[in-house]
Scaffold this active site. Structure first.
Site, PDB file in Angstrom:
ATOM      1  N   LEU A  41       3.903   7.240   5.106  1.00 16.75           N
ATOM      2  CA  LEU A  41       2.814   7.339   6.059  1.00 16.75           C
ATOM      3  C   LEU A  41       3.281   7.026   7.475  1.00 16.75           C
ATOM      4  O   LEU A  41       2.853   7.674   8.443  1.00 16.75           O
ATOM      5  CB  LEU A  41       1.675   6.396   5.659  1.00 16.75           C
ATOM      6  N   SER A  49      -3.832  -1.352   5.308  1.00 17.61           N
ATOM      7  CA  SER A  49      -4.108  -2.129   4.106  1.00 17.61           C
ATOM      8  C   SER A  49      -3.907  -1.213   2.905  1.00 17.61           C
ATOM      9  O   SER A  49      -2.871  -0.565   2.790  1.00 17.61           O
ATOM     10  CB  SER A  49      -5.539  -2.701   4.176  1.00 17.61           C
ATOM     11  N   TYR A 100       0.663  -7.964  -4.840  1.00 18.57           N
ATOM     12  CA  TYR A 100       0.461  -6.950  -3.803  1.00 18.57           C
ATOM     13  C   TYR A 100      -0.984  -6.988  -3.321  1.00 18.57           C
ATOM     14  O   TYR A 100      -1.246  -6.982  -2.103  1.00 18.57           O
ATOM     15  CB  TYR A 100       0.804  -5.564  -4.350  1.00 18.57           C
ATOM     16  N   LYS A 132      -2.774  -7.689   0.491  1.00 19.40           N
ATOM     17  CA  LYS A 132      -3.681  -6.745   1.149  1.00 19.40           C
ATOM     18  C   LYS A 132      -5.093  -7.326   1.305  1.00 19.40           C
ATOM     19  O   LYS A 132      -5.769  -7.054   2.310  1.00 19.40           O
ATOM     20  CB  LYS A 132      -3.727  -5.424   0.379  1.00 19.40           C
TER      21      LYS A 132
END
Length: 299
Positions: free
Chosen positions: A30, A150, A164, A168
């Protein structure tokens, strides 16, 4: 030109007022897609990666508008230096995108302390450090936007990715507080919450615990395998996600939260329904925890 103005693809040579994006984690996925989209729109971008050589091609393709910098967000000295270099080169930073991060597969009991702390150092503490380094300039100008990447995993949790999710969920809370603090100063905050996107998250970038406990074979163990099996087949398109982020930042009223992809929308919506049902089911017991209302004495 303000941070919310978006030039067209045929934008001429940038001026000192052309918006500047500072994006972490641009080597792949991304971050790479967003850096490419920002530059193709004629904007300027500070593109960072642990190895600056991995983003050197972006600078070569967009001379004068792309600044490639080495940045490991877990190293405070690098963070401070990168922000200083960015401001020296472009004068200011209009949009910060905290994208650097990765996943970690382990049942909670299987978590390795060193690996878990490293995960938090990147996904949470690194994000906070970059934000703190960029904010003084934004505060001075009373302008700017912070995009914290996030995850759907910041809203809903599943087996095998508990640590994980913890990073977040923390990013979500930090960002909500940040939005309340900097909003009155003219600075916006957006949480980006992608679902399953075709990046390296579930492939080369994924880390795993070396510990395997047999009792979790059918739960965390099964989800480890299922998560890794999605690599290369995820429905989300990073290029389209990048365009969505740019559009959201450029909106008159950018959202605090931006879900990305059908998977994210469906699971987050179901999560909302589940929360409402649980809250309503236990409403009476919830309210019983308060002191009884004091009845007004009649004269």
């Amino acid at each position: 030109m303000t941070v919310h103005e978006t030039p067209t693809h045929d934008t001429p040579t940038p001026t000192p007022t052309t918006p500047v994006w500072f994006i972490t984690g641009c080597s792949t996925g991304l971050g790479r897609a967003l850096a490419t989209a920002v530059l193709e729109r004629g904007l300027r971008a500070v593109v960072t990666a642990r190895d600056a050589g991995q983003v050197a091609d972006l600078a070569a393709e967009h001379p004068g508008r792309a600044l490639p910098l080495a940045l490991d967000v877990t190293v405070p000295e690098q963070t401070e230096r990168a922000v200083e270099q960015a401001e020296a080169a472009f004068g200011h930073i209009d949009v910060l995108v905290n994208n650097a991060g990765y996943g970690y597969l382990a049942a909670v009991e299987e978590g390795e302390d060193e690996q878990v702390r490293a995960l938090f150092d990147t996904n949470l503490f690194g994000l906070a450090a970059v934000t703190k380094a960029v904010l003084p300039g934004m505060r001075a100008r009373r302008s700017g936007h912070i995009v914290n990447v996030s995850s759907l995993g910041g809203l809903a949790a599943f087996g095998a990715t508990g640590y994980y999710h913890a990073t977040k969920f923390a990013v979500e809370g930090l960002s909500e507080s940040l939005a309340a603090e900097v909003g009155p100063l003219g600075i916006g905050v957006t949480l980006v919450e992608p679902g399953a996107f075709r990046t390296n998250w579930s492939g080369p970038s994924m880390r795993q615990s070396r510990i395997r406990i047999d009792d979790y074979t059918d739960t965390a163990g099964a989800r480890r395998a299922a998560t890794l099996a999605t690599y290369g087949r995820q429905p989300g398109d990073p290029a389209r996600a990048a365009e969505a982020i740019i559009t959201a930042v450029g909106a008159d009223a950018p959202p605090l939260r931006l879900l990305l992809g059908q998977v994210a929308y469906d699971i987050a919506s179901a999560r909302l329904d589940t929360l409402r049902t649980t809250f309503d089911t236990w409403r009476d017991l919830t309210l019983s925890a308060d002191y009884p209302a004091t009845e007004e004495k009649t004269a």
